[in-house]
Design a protein around this motif. Structure first.
Motif, PDB file in Angstrom:
ATOM      1  N   GLY A  94      31.885  53.290 -34.780  1.00 38.41           N
ATOM      2  CA  GLY A  94      33.473  52.537 -35.345  1.00 38.41           C
ATOM      3  C   GLY A  94      34.173  53.247 -34.311  1.00 38.41           C
ATOM      4  N   ILE A  95      33.512  53.543 -32.771  1.00 40.75           N
ATOM      5  CA  ILE A  95      34.870  54.319 -31.626  1.00 40.75           C
ATOM      6  C   ILE A  95      34.855  53.224 -30.920  1.00 40.75           C
ATOM      7  N   GLU A  96      36.360  53.044 -30.456  1.00 39.86           N
ATOM      8  CA  GLU A  96      36.131  52.131 -29.850  1.00 39.86           C
ATOM      9  C   GLU A  96      36.045  52.627 -28.378  1.00 39.86           C
ATOM     10  N   PRO A  97      34.971  52.248 -27.643  1.00 35.09           N
ATOM     11  CA  PRO A  97      34.157  52.405 -26.253  1.00 35.09           C
ATOM     12  C   PRO A  97      35.058  52.994 -25.174  1.00 35.09           C
ATOM     13  N   TRP A  98      36.577  52.137 -24.916  1.00 35.09           N
ATOM     14  CA  TRP A  98      37.664  52.897 -24.092  1.00 35.09           C
ATOM     15  C   TRP A  98      37.520  54.474 -24.357  1.00 35.09           C
ATOM     16  N   LEU A 128      40.316  54.110  -8.970  1.00 41.17           N
ATOM     17  CA  LEU A 128      41.062  54.532  -9.955  1.00 41.17           C
ATOM     18  C   LEU A 128      41.964  53.228 -10.554  1.00 41.17           C
ATOM     19  N   PRO A 129      42.643  52.562  -9.433  1.00 40.54           N
ATOM     20  CA  PRO A 129      43.543  51.444 -10.104  1.00 40.54           C
ATOM     21  C   PRO A 129      43.178  50.950 -10.414  1.00 40.54           C
ATOM     22  N   GLN A 130      41.444  50.419  -9.984  1.00 38.87           N
ATOM     23  CA  GLN A 130      40.580  49.078 -10.451  1.00 38.87           C
ATOM     24  C   GLN A 130      40.349  49.395 -11.929  1.00 38.87           C
ATOM     25  N   ALA A 131      39.967  50.705 -12.347  1.00 42.70           N
ATOM     26  CA  ALA A 131      39.733  50.903 -13.613  1.00 42.70           C
ATOM     27  C   ALA A 131      40.975  51.661 -14.474  1.00 42.70           C
ATOM     28  N   LEU A 132      41.807  51.886 -13.912  1.00 42.15           N
ATOM     29  CA  LEU A 132      42.583  51.558 -14.789  1.00 42.15           C
ATOM     30  C   LEU A 132      43.597  50.071 -15.293  1.00 42.15           C
ATOM     31  N   ALA A 133      43.457  49.212 -14.572  1.00 38.73           N
ATOM     32  CA  ALA A 133      43.765  48.035 -14.818  1.00 38.73           C
ATOM     33  C   ALA A 133      42.685  47.506 -16.232  1.00 38.73           C
ATOM     34  N   VAL A 134      41.457  47.963 -15.355  1.00 36.72           N
ATOM     35  CA  VAL A 134      40.506  47.366 -16.479  1.00 36.72           C
ATOM     36  C   VAL A 134      40.792  47.962 -18.400  1.00 36.72           C
ATOM     37  N   VAL A 135      41.197  49.649 -17.842  1.00 38.27           N
ATOM     38  CA  VAL A 135      41.376  49.792 -19.239  1.00 38.27           C
ATOM     39  C   VAL A 135      42.552  49.065 -19.628  1.00 38.27           C
ATOM     40  N   THR A 136      43.621  49.222 -18.998  1.00 41.33           N
ATOM     41  CA  THR A 136      44.862  48.190 -19.507  1.00 41.33           C
ATOM     42  C   THR A 136      44.935  47.188 -20.364  1.00 41.33           C
ATOM     43  N   VAL A 137      43.924  46.679 -20.158  1.00 46.91           N
ATOM     44  CA  VAL A 137      43.857  44.739 -20.156  1.00 46.91           C
ATOM     45  C   VAL A 137      43.047  44.990 -21.905  1.00 46.91           C
ATOM     46  N   VAL A 138      41.696  45.444 -21.892  1.00 47.90           N
ATOM     47  CA  VAL A 138      41.282  45.946 -22.562  1.00 47.90           C
ATOM     48  C   VAL A 138      41.908  46.889 -24.253  1.00 47.90           C
ATOM     49  N   VAL A 139      42.935  47.588 -23.685  1.00 46.07           N
ATOM     50  CA  VAL A 139      43.543  48.048 -24.487  1.00 46.07           C
ATOM     51  C   VAL A 139      44.490  46.739 -25.093  1.00 46.07           C
ATOM     52  N   ALA A 140      44.959  46.305 -24.404  1.00 45.36           N
ATOM     53  CA  ALA A 140      45.900  44.976 -24.316  1.00 45.36           C
ATOM     54  C   ALA A 140      45.329  44.637 -25.543  1.00 45.36           C
ATOM     55  N   ALA A 141      44.620  43.907 -25.514  1.00 47.20           N
ATOM     56  CA  ALA A 141      43.425  42.873 -26.343  1.00 47.20           C
ATOM     57  C   ALA A 141      42.519  43.249 -27.574  1.00 47.20           C
ATOM     58  N   GLN A 142      43.297  45.185 -27.577  1.00 42.93           N
ATOM     59  CA  GLN A 142      42.820  45.241 -28.808  1.00 42.93           C
ATOM     60  C   GLN A 142      44.350  44.949 -30.095  1.00 42.93           C
TER      61      GLN A 142
END
Length: 199
Positions: A94-98, A128-142
């Protein structure tokens, strides 16, 4: 000596006759990352593809980052497997993967910056920028509804498929078979999510 009969060279001799099945098997063996990407994308397509896409995005972004820090392209499959287990395990709890993988991302970033791998020119510096971009999209999707979340994840998967192709062509950072697999998998999973949204 009769010179009218030319001696056959190995290149002139006909090769073994291969059946269509043997030719197909050889083609699959050469393109096994593509086949694997198709199979896994088909398995993940369906009602849970948006949530699955979020997990895949986080793991994909972090896989490239960690492999760049290790500076061992051949280790990428092991890195991918470990991160998938950690991410999937977190989701089962039940923990968000990110969130669960944040500590790995922070540690990898710190090591990569101190040791210099993430400051190297070219694709290494962009990890590093691509990893941050991915996490940003996933957090926004929440914080969006299913439609917005699906659209964000699908767009990010298409973007990451392009990222995979860039790495495949450059043959840098990660092993080429992994880049090929990811490009196919990401693109097809994005198509599955888009079909789910408009279906």
């Amino acid at each position: 000596m009769n010179r009218s009969k030319a001696t056959a060279t190995p290149a002139d001799r006909p090769g073994p006759v291969r059946t269509p099945a043997a030719r197909a098997a050889a083609a699959i063996a050469r393109r096994w990352p593509t086949v694997l990407g198709i199979v896994l994308a088909a398995a993940l397509a369906g009602e849970g593809s948006i949530e699955g896409g979020e997990l895949i995005l986080v793991v994909a972004g972090l896989t490239y980052l960690v492999t760049a820090v290790l500076d061992r392209p051949g280790a990428v499959w092991a890195v991918l497997a470990v991160l998938l287990v950690l991410g999937a395990g977190a989701r089962l709890l039940g923990i968000e993967p990110w969130l669960a993988l944040a500590s790995v991302a922070i540690a990898a970033t710190a090591v990569g910056l101190v040791r210099g791998q993430l400051r190297r020119p070219g694709l290494f510096r962009l990890q590093l920028p691509q990893a941050l971009a991915v996490v940003t999209v996933v957090v926004a999707a929440q914080y969006g509804g299913p439609q917005l979340a699906g659209a964000l994840v699908a767009a990010a998967l298409i973007g990451h498929a392009v990222w995979d192709v860039v790495h495949w062509r450059a043959d840098r950072v990660v092993a080429r078979p992994l880049a090929e697999f990811c490009a196919v998998f990401d693109a097809l999973l994005a198509v599955a999510i888009i079909a789910l949204l408009i279906g």
